[in-house]
Each structure stands twice: as C-alpha cells, then as structure tokens.
Design a protein around this motif. Structure first.
Motif, mmCIF file in Angstrom:
data_model
loop_
_atom_site.group_PDB
_atom_site.id
_atom_site.type_symbol
_atom_site.label_atom_id
_atom_site.label_comp_id
_atom_site.label_asym_id
_atom_site.label_seq_id
_atom_site.Cartn_x
_atom_site.Cartn_y
_atom_site.Cartn_z
ATOM 1 N N THR A 295 0.851 -1.174 0.000
ATOM 2 C CA THR A 295 0.000 0.000 0.000
ATOM 3 C C THR A 295 0.893 1.232 0.000
ATOM 4 O O THR A 295 2.122 1.123 0.131
ATOM 5 C CB THR A 295 -0.959 0.005 1.202
ATOM 6 O OG1 THR A 295 -1.929 1.052 1.024
ATOM 7 C CG2 THR A 295 -0.216 0.211 2.505
ATOM 8 N N SER A 296 0.299 2.393 -0.142
ATOM 9 C CA SER A 296 1.097 3.610 -0.342
ATOM 10 C C SER A 296 0.267 4.835 0.026
ATOM 11 O O SER A 296 -0.887 4.731 0.448
ATOM 12 C CB SER A 296 1.517 3.714 -1.811
ATOM 13 O OG SER A 296 0.351 3.911 -2.633
ATOM 14 N N HIS A 297 0.868 6.016 -0.168
ATOM 15 C CA HIS A 297 0.145 7.270 0.035
ATOM 16 C C HIS A 297 -1.062 7.369 -0.896
ATOM 17 O O HIS A 297 -2.017 8.082 -0.613
ATOM 18 C CB HIS A 297 1.079 8.447 -0.225
ATOM 19 C CG HIS A 297 1.527 8.542 -1.649
ATOM 20 N ND1 HIS A 297 2.435 7.660 -2.203
ATOM 21 C CD2 HIS A 297 1.163 9.386 -2.644
ATOM 22 C CE1 HIS A 297 2.621 7.970 -3.475
ATOM 23 N NE2 HIS A 297 1.863 9.001 -3.764
ATOM 24 N N TYR B 277 8.175 2.672 -4.609
ATOM 25 C CA TYR B 277 8.910 3.885 -4.267
ATOM 26 C C TYR B 277 10.361 3.667 -4.687
ATOM 27 O O TYR B 277 10.953 2.632 -4.356
ATOM 28 C CB TYR B 277 8.861 4.146 -2.764
ATOM 29 C CG TYR B 277 7.512 4.568 -2.232
ATOM 30 C CD1 TYR B 277 7.091 5.899 -2.312
ATOM 31 C CD2 TYR B 277 6.667 3.640 -1.623
ATOM 32 C CE1 TYR B 277 5.854 6.289 -1.805
ATOM 33 C CE2 TYR B 277 5.427 4.032 -1.114
ATOM 34 C CZ TYR B 277 5.032 5.351 -1.216
ATOM 35 O OH TYR B 277 3.802 5.743 -0.719
ATOM 36 N N LEU C 293 7.541 12.366 -6.357
ATOM 37 C CA LEU C 293 6.676 12.342 -5.175
ATOM 38 C C LEU C 293 6.785 13.683 -4.467
ATOM 39 O O LEU C 293 7.853 14.063 -3.997
ATOM 40 C CB LEU C 293 7.105 11.209 -4.244
ATOM 41 C CG LEU C 293 6.281 10.999 -2.985
ATOM 42 C CD1 LEU C 293 4.851 10.607 -3.337
ATOM 43 C CD2 LEU C 293 6.921 9.916 -2.126
ATOM 44 N N HIS D 296 5.037 15.430 -1.411
ATOM 45 C CA HIS D 296 4.104 15.314 -0.287
ATOM 46 C C HIS D 296 4.446 16.375 0.740
ATOM 47 O O HIS D 296 5.569 16.436 1.236
ATOM 48 C CB HIS D 296 4.192 13.927 0.356
ATOM 49 C CG HIS D 296 3.308 13.771 1.552
ATOM 50 N ND1 HIS D 296 1.959 13.497 1.453
ATOM 51 C CD2 HIS D 296 3.575 13.873 2.884
ATOM 52 C CE1 HIS D 296 1.443 13.422 2.673
ATOM 53 N NE2 HIS D 296 2.399 13.649 3.550
ATOM 54 N N ARG E 235 2.466 14.087 14.680
ATOM 55 C CA ARG E 235 2.719 13.216 13.545
ATOM 56 C C ARG E 235 2.835 11.772 14.034
ATOM 57 O O ARG E 235 2.675 11.469 15.212
ATOM 58 C CB ARG E 235 4.009 13.652 12.838
ATOM 59 C CG ARG E 235 4.003 15.089 12.301
ATOM 60 C CD ARG E 235 3.058 15.255 11.112
ATOM 61 N NE ARG E 235 3.308 14.254 10.089
ATOM 62 C CZ ARG E 235 4.334 14.280 9.210
ATOM 63 N NH1 ARG E 235 5.210 15.274 9.268
ATOM 64 N NH2 ARG E 235 4.494 13.331 8.315
ATOM 65 N N PHE F 86 7.686 4.972 3.983
ATOM 66 C CA PHE F 86 6.733 5.954 4.484
ATOM 67 C C PHE F 86 7.432 7.160 5.102
ATOM 68 O O PHE F 86 6.905 8.273 5.051
ATOM 69 C CB PHE F 86 5.800 5.301 5.501
ATOM 70 C CG PHE F 86 4.742 4.407 4.881
ATOM 71 C CD1 PHE F 86 4.735 4.147 3.514
ATOM 72 C CD2 PHE F 86 3.763 3.834 5.662
ATOM 73 C CE1 PHE F 86 3.767 3.336 2.942
ATOM 74 C CE2 PHE F 86 2.776 3.033 5.095
ATOM 75 C CZ PHE F 86 2.782 2.769 3.737
ATOM 76 N N ALA G 246 8.506 9.163 2.122
ATOM 77 C CA ALA G 246 7.348 9.779 1.480
ATOM 78 C C ALA G 246 6.695 10.844 2.348
ATOM 79 O O ALA G 246 5.771 11.539 1.901
ATOM 80 C CB ALA G 246 6.318 8.707 1.126
ATOM 81 N N LEU H 263 4.989 10.237 5.164
ATOM 82 C CA LEU H 263 3.805 9.723 5.869
ATOM 83 C C LEU H 263 4.108 9.483 7.343
ATOM 84 O O LEU H 263 3.220 9.603 8.182
ATOM 85 C CB LEU H 263 3.321 8.432 5.214
ATOM 86 C CG LEU H 263 3.124 8.480 3.688
ATOM 87 C CD1 LEU H 263 2.594 7.156 3.190
ATOM 88 C CD2 LEU H 263 2.172 9.612 3.315
#
Length: 286
Positions: A139-141, A148, A170, A172, A181, A210, A213, A215
C-alpha cells in the motif's frame, strides 16, 4: 548523512540503468507476492530445528522463489556486482564496489497471515553507501500498491534526486494543521513517549518508504539486517531526511553500512530515520 566517496565508477547512464533494474526487480517481487496472496503457502520457521518453540522468523516458498529470480537477473545484467539477500547464506566477498541487498518479502509474518503491510525491497550499495533503492509496497500514500524508488549519488548530498512513486516525482507536504505526527516503532506502546504517535507495521521496508514519502515523521529499528533497510536508506537520503546509527558512543550520523575492512553482509545495528527535529528529540530521550 555525509558519505564522501570517490564516485569515479559512477556516471548518469550507469545509475539510471541500476535504478531501472532495481525497480524492475522490486516490481517482480510484488507481482509474485500478489499472485500468491491468499493461497495455501508452504511456510517454515528459521531456527525451528534448534528450538521447537521458535516461531518468530517465518519464511514462505515465495521468499526463496523471488530471491532466486532476482539473483538470476542480476547475474545477467550486472555480473561484476555482488548480492546479499535474506534467504541465501552466500555473503558478499570483500572488495566489491557494488552490492545489491535484497529482501524478497519484508514483513513475511504479515504476508502469510494476509495482513496487508509488506514489501519487496531492493537496495544498491556503492562501497557501503546506499545509492539506489526500490521498494514495492503493498500500500502507499495513493492507497494502492506500487514502487517507491530513488537514486542518491554519494557525492550529491541528501535529497539529490528526490523520491519517485511508479516513475512520477513524489511531492508530499505535511498538513500544518496536524500537530502530532506518526512515528514507526519496533514495539507497540500504550503510552506515548515522544512527540509523535507510535505505529508498529511489522515491516521495516514499509516504514522506510513511508518516512521518505513523509507519511511517518520518523521510524527506528532495534537491530535490522542490511537487507531490511538498504533500499530504504537510499530513499531516505534522496528525500532529504536523515539517519542515525547507534554505537558505543550513542546515536551518531549514519555513515554507511561498512567500513573498508568490514563485511557489508554482516552489518546489523540500531538505526533511526526521519526529520531532523524528530531525530534530535529521539536521540536526546532514548
């Protein structure tokens, strides 16, 4: 993360070819994983012969098959490069400039139980420095599986080329309205200790991706193996985030997976990755 190295063997065409191959191999792992998901897999546990109660290191038939396919393709594409992987005992010989570190399924316990957080990780080291990473994630953003990937030249500093997802840059930006966070942690904690809410995914590769990215604000790992985090460390470097490694002197800037005399395949140490602010708080309080 400062890794000054002689990059006389590197050029843009070679790096592009290495990244393209890494993406292909990570995607190969993802394809095999998706095809096998939900089936009646053969599963064994490492160390079970010595300790019948040891059920902590599962390996599925897919792990070995994926690593075998990856090794075969690498021997054709880059015959002068070495490889270290989780499922084979072969370890790189000293003196190789390029070493591929492969984890065919990171998060195998999740995978065999159908818990959808796992990855297929490919990392490339140049004289111990992580320069290319490609992580297929379940899974991903974007709420979909994908790869990635990034190249981070050893001489260009952190954030040199940026991180891509399925070939697209990417971008973000964290929502400034979010005041707490998330941080990846090796053990679930009922009581928050740091300035983030802890999360345990069961996959170091997922957490590295993550963090790169944006996240997760940070993640730390108690004692990963090189194949768990090699690809992820390259993503972290390319994203402009930082990494720490713990040694006898405490938390220090990560300086590559091995010195000139060390065997890269034997590396294992506590590491933390993330934003500068998160790592400063972590290293001060851990």
């Amino acid at each position: 993360m400062t890794l000054p190295l002689d990059d006389s063997l590197l050029d843009d065409r070679l790096l592009a070819a290495i990244e393209a191959t890494a993406v292909e191999l990570a995607q190969l792992g993802g394809t095999e994983i998706r095809a096998a998901l939900g089936g009646m897999l053969r599963v064994k546990y490492k160390g079970l012969e010595d300790d019948p109660t040891h059920l902590k290191d599962p390996v599925s038939e897919v792990d070995g098959r994926v690593e075998t396919l990856i090794r075969e393709r690498l021997s054709e594409r880059f015959p002068d490069h070495d490889i270290v992987g989780e499922e084979f005992d072969q370890r790189p010989a000293l003196g190789h400039d390029f070493i591929w570190a492969v984890d065919p399924i990171d998060g195998t316990a999740n995978f065999i139980n159908g818990f959808p957080l796992f990855a297929s990780s490919v990392g490339v080291l140049y004289r111990g420095c992580p320069i290319v990473g490609a992580l297929w994630c379940s899974t991903s953003h974007a709420l979909e599986p994908g790869v990635y990937h990034a190249t981070a030249r050893p001489d260009a500093g952190a954030g040199s080329d940026g991180v891509k997802f399925n070939g697209a840059p990417l971008n973000h930006s964290p929502n400034p309205a979010v005041r707490r966070r998330l941080g990846g942690e090796p053990r679930a904690s009922a009581k928050p200790v740091f300035g983030w809410d802890g999360r345990k995914t069961g996959s170091a590769a997922i957490e590295c991706a993550f963090v790169a990215a944006g996240l997760l604000d940070m993640a730390w790992f108690e004692r990963p193996n090189i194949w768990d985090v090699a690809g992820g460390m390259a993503l972290v470097r390319a994203s402009g985030r930082q990494a720490l490694e713990r040694n006898d002197e405490g938390w220090q800037a990560f300086d590559g997976f091995a010195g000139e005399e060390a065997e890269p395949g034997g590396w294992s140490a506590p590491v933390a990755i993330g934003s500068a602010a998160a790592l400063e708080e972590f290293s001060r309080n851990w």
